[in-house]
Enzyme design. Sequence first.
Site, PDB file in Angstrom:
ATOM      1  N   ASP A 123      -7.303  60.752 -47.736  1.00  0.00           N
ATOM      2  CA  ASP A 123      -8.148  60.586 -46.557  1.00  0.00           C
ATOM      3  C   ASP A 123      -9.602  60.781 -46.947  1.00  0.00           C
ATOM      4  OD1 ASP A 123      -6.074  60.142 -44.680  1.00  0.00           O
ATOM      5  OD2 ASP A 123      -5.706  62.284 -44.497  1.00  0.00           O
ATOM      6  N   ASP A 141      -5.173  54.912 -41.056  1.00  0.00           N
ATOM      7  CA  ASP A 141      -5.122  55.663 -39.798  1.00  0.00           C
ATOM      8  C   ASP A 141      -5.867  54.924 -38.692  1.00  0.00           C
ATOM      9  OD1 ASP A 141      -3.759  57.690 -41.173  1.00  0.00           O
ATOM     10  OD2 ASP A 141      -5.614  58.770 -41.624  1.00  0.00           O
TER      11      ASP A 141
END
Length: 171
Positions: A123, A141
Site C-alpha cells: 500500500d 483498493d
Amino acid sequence: MSLLSASPRLLGALAAAAVLAADQANKLWLIFVYGIEARQPVRLAPFFDVVYAKNPGISYSLLRAQSPVERVALLALTLAATICIGVWLWRASTRLVGLGLGLIVGGALGNAVDRIAYGFVADFYHFHVGSFSWYVFNLADVAIVIGVALLLYDSLFLTRKTPAADGAAQR
C-alpha cells in the site's frame, strides 16, 4: 465494437484486466524503480503522502496473516471471493454492473498477486489532516471502492421494470 456497446461481461473483463495491469505496474514502479521504501514519506500535499506500507491483512489490516498457513488461508479466501464475484460478472445484465464487478475483480486480483509475490499487500497512498489519518491504500483498493460504489448506485437508484411490475401496472 466500442466500449459503449460492449457486453457487460466483456466490459467487466476489460476493466478487471486494466485495473490489474495498472495496479501491478504502479506497485512495481514504486517499489523497484523509484525505491519508495528508502525515500518515504514523499509529501505530495500537506494532506497526502506516498509511503510504503506492508499490509499482511485485509482492509484496515484486519485478519492479519503472520504465519505461512494464515497467509495461504487469506489468499484462498480472497481467491474464493473473487471467483464468486467473477461468476456474478459472468451473469451481469447491465454494463454498469459489469463495470463495477470488473473493477472489484481486478482490484482483488491485484492484491492477491501481492500476497503471492510478497506475502503482504503493498500500500502507498496516505491521506491525513492534522491528527486524523486515513488508512494507507493502493490503486487496487481504489478500484474496489469505485466498483462497490457503482453496484450500490445501480442497486439503490436505477429502477428496472420487472415482469410482475409490468403486469401490476396494466391492471
